[in-house]
Design a protein around this motif. Structure first.
Motif, PDB file in Angstrom:
ATOM      1  N   LEU A 289       5.007  15.730 -11.527  1.00 22.49           N
ATOM      2  CA  LEU A 289       6.390  15.762 -11.455  1.00 22.49           C
ATOM      3  C   LEU A 289       6.794  16.806 -13.545  1.00 22.49           C
ATOM      4  CD1 LEU A 289       8.334  13.093  -9.994  1.00 22.49           C
ATOM      5  CD2 LEU A 289       7.933  15.668  -9.042  1.00 22.49           C
ATOM      6  N   ASP A 290       6.235  15.771 -13.730  1.00 25.18           N
ATOM      7  CA  ASP A 290       6.527  16.979 -15.553  1.00 25.18           C
ATOM      8  C   ASP A 290       5.942  17.918 -15.472  1.00 25.18           C
ATOM      9  OD1 ASP A 290       7.831  14.315 -16.020  1.00 25.18           O
ATOM     10  OD2 ASP A 290       6.026  12.989 -17.177  1.00 25.18           O
ATOM     11  N   ALA A 291       5.092  18.328 -15.123  1.00 26.37           N
ATOM     12  CA  ALA A 291       4.553  20.195 -14.731  1.00 26.37           C
ATOM     13  C   ALA A 291       4.569  20.395 -14.150  1.00 26.37           C
ATOM     14  CB  ALA A 291       3.015  19.351 -14.131  1.00 26.37           C
ATOM     15  N   GLY A 292       5.649  19.931 -13.264  1.00 30.11           N
ATOM     16  CA  GLY A 292       6.874  20.979 -12.328  1.00 30.11           C
ATOM     17  C   GLY A 292       6.296  21.436 -11.247  1.00 30.11           C
ATOM     18  N   ALA A 293       5.741  20.137 -10.396  1.00 25.37           N
ATOM     19  CA  ALA A 293       5.104  20.131  -9.216  1.00 25.37           C
ATOM     20  C   ALA A 293       6.419  19.591  -8.286  1.00 25.37           C
ATOM     21  CB  ALA A 293       4.303  19.383  -9.020  1.00 25.37           C
ATOM     22  N   VAL A 294       6.580  20.001  -7.154  1.00 25.63           N
ATOM     23  CA  VAL A 294       7.816  19.816  -6.482  1.00 25.63           C
ATOM     24  C   VAL A 294       6.960  18.888  -5.065  1.00 25.63           C
ATOM     25  CG1 VAL A 294       9.536  20.638  -4.445  1.00 25.63           C
ATOM     26  CG2 VAL A 294       8.923  21.294  -6.452  1.00 25.63           C
TER      27      VAL A 294
END
Length: 477
Positions: free
Chosen positions: A114-119
């Motif tokens: 999540l911190d890396a931008g994944a959904v």
């Protein structure tokens, strides 16, 4: 309107979302459309999270529009296995008794993604207690392989493997204590690397007690993908430190470059199991691809594989019997308990002083391999000696368990020693029961998952992915 963004690799998708060519909202909506289209037939995702995914994608787009730098996985749809914690969702582990165990927080692997931008678009299926090489349970039901009903989706991350190869998310989270990343990769024709010990932080905020020492030493978190390059994209995010795992090793993803050519040990030894011609051909294809890529491949036997594998799994069964045995009996189905009875017969659990001795002996096996890997930084091996088995094979008594798990010595030996091991498809076999991929394994030096993925990337560049063939077959019904 769907744009078939789901067909893109995670790497290509990330490039376009980070550049602003595609919005996170568009990628996620397309992934959800794909999930709605194919998941009813597969039962890979057992808890869709459509509304939460849409809200997060919209928030990511707003953040980016406001000037916030996008993460490396900005807008990339992922799935999370139901045996790790995702805030507000049930960590069922495929067990009916755990259906209402709601996670109070995110596991480190989830937080890192999540911190890396994944959904996160959904939760994927696993067998009961995540302890089978096939995926079925009384709570969520059976997961099917997108290649067809003739082949199991593997386990325990069977939902993850089925989902990512069917186009449900560009990345799929899974974990591996004896092969649970690599079994599904092999079954579905996906690509994965089982990280080495300490590489990816792990912990469940919902857990009531610490796991056994062997479970801590053998179990790892990871990702299943369609392309080797997607591991180079996503694993640096997955390995980000988390203080909740005090034994995490905070090394960078990329290690020092080795002077070439890199030597690769190659073996077709399957011990007491017959090597199927298609597996032999898959190994030959991988060897030829590596040779063409400039690797120096030499046929040589790595040390103590059979001994380490059997010792490791018998030790693990001893720990499981002592620490998990009562819960397995109380909450596991009759089917699961029958399978475990056979596990105990084929892998007689070490107990008492014998168990402590074999836990100590683990260092001997790891040391012998460390010395071997000093000369051969990579080792190309079979994963299974035969094409992947049919659904429910491990329910069919001694021979079924022997085929499904007993033959996987190259799998759990690597867990016991804590070594990284990649798995990728190198052949599409046309068998009497139908088409199915054949995967091979590449083992690497400790903490050099990057070397494993480099080698898999080189092989894939020469052999290609079988995903388009699979999607064509799915479209034809």
């Amino acid at each position: 309107m769907a744009q078939d963004f789901w067909r893109l690799s995670a790497t290509d998708l990330s490039k376009q979302t980070r550049a602003g060519d595609i919005s996170a909202e568009a990628t996620v909506e397309d992934a959800l459309t794909r999930m709605e289209a194919v998941n009813p037939d597969l039962n890979a995702v057992v808890a869709p999270l459509a509304e939460a995914a849409r809200e997060r994608a919209l928030a990511l787009d707003k953040s980016r529009a406001g000037g916030a730098p996008p993460g490396p996985l900005h807008g990339v749809p992922v799935t999370i296995k139901v045996n790790v914690d995702l805030t507000g969702e049930a960590t069922t582990n495929g067990v009916t008794a755990l259906k209402d165990m709601i996670a109070p927080g995110d596991a480190p692997i989830v937080k890192n993604l999540l911190d890396a931008g994944a959904v996160v678009i959904g939760r994927t299926n696993t067998p009961e207690f995540s302890f089978r090489a096939d995926t079925d349970n009384p709570l969520h039901g059976r997961t099917h392989n997108p290649w067809g009903r003739h082949v199991s989706p593997g386990g325990s991350s069977g939902g993850a493997g089925s989902a990512v190869m069917a186009g449900i998310g560009a990345l799929a989270h899974g974990n591996d204590i004896g092969g649970s990343l690599r079994f599904p990769a092999a079954a579905n024709g996906a690509v994965t690397v089982k990280p080495g010990l300490g590489r990816v932080p792990a912990w469940n905020p919902s857990q009531k007690a610490e796991r056994g020492m062997l479970a801590q030493a053998m179990s790892v978190q990871g990702l299943i993908t369609r392309h080797a390059s997607d591991l180079h994209l996503s694993m640096p995010a997955a390995i980000a430190p988390d203080p909740r795992d005090p034994f995490h090793v905070p090394l960078s993803w990329r290690g020092e470059a080795l002077e070439g050519p890199i030597k690769v040990a190659f073996t077709k030894n399957t011990f007491n199991f017959d090597l199927h011609p298609d597996v032999s051909a898959a190994l030959d294809a991988a060897r030829e691809a590596l040779t063409d890529a400039g690797y120096q491949v030499e046929e040589v036997e790595p040390p103590l594989v059979q001994e380490a594998g059997l010792a490791g799994y018998r030790a693990l069964m001893g720990e499981v019997k002592a620490l998990m045995g009562p819960d397995l009996r109380a909450y596991g189905s009759d089917t699961l308990n029958a399978i475990f009875d056979e596990y105990y017969r084929q892998f007689t659990p070490y107990e008492g002083t014998d168990l402590l001795t074999m836990m100590a002996q683990r260092s001997h096996y790891a040391r012998e391999w460390s010395l071997f890997l000093d000369t051969y930084p990579l080792v190309l091996t079979p994963f299974l000696p035969q094409p992947f088995f049919a659904p429910g094979r491990d329910e069919e008594g001694p021979e079924g368990v022997r085929d499904a798990l007993g033959s996987a010595l190259y799998s759990y030996a690597m867990n016991y020693m804590g070594l990284p091991a990649g798995c990728l498809p190198t052949r599409l076999a046309d068998l009497p029961q139908g088409l199915q991929p054949i995967n091979v394994q590449i083992v690497g030096r400790r903490w050099r998952e990057d070397l494993v993925v480099d080698a898999m990337e080189a092989i894939e560049a020469r052999i290609g992915s079988f995903a388009p063939t699979l999607w064509d077959r799915m479209a034809q019904g």
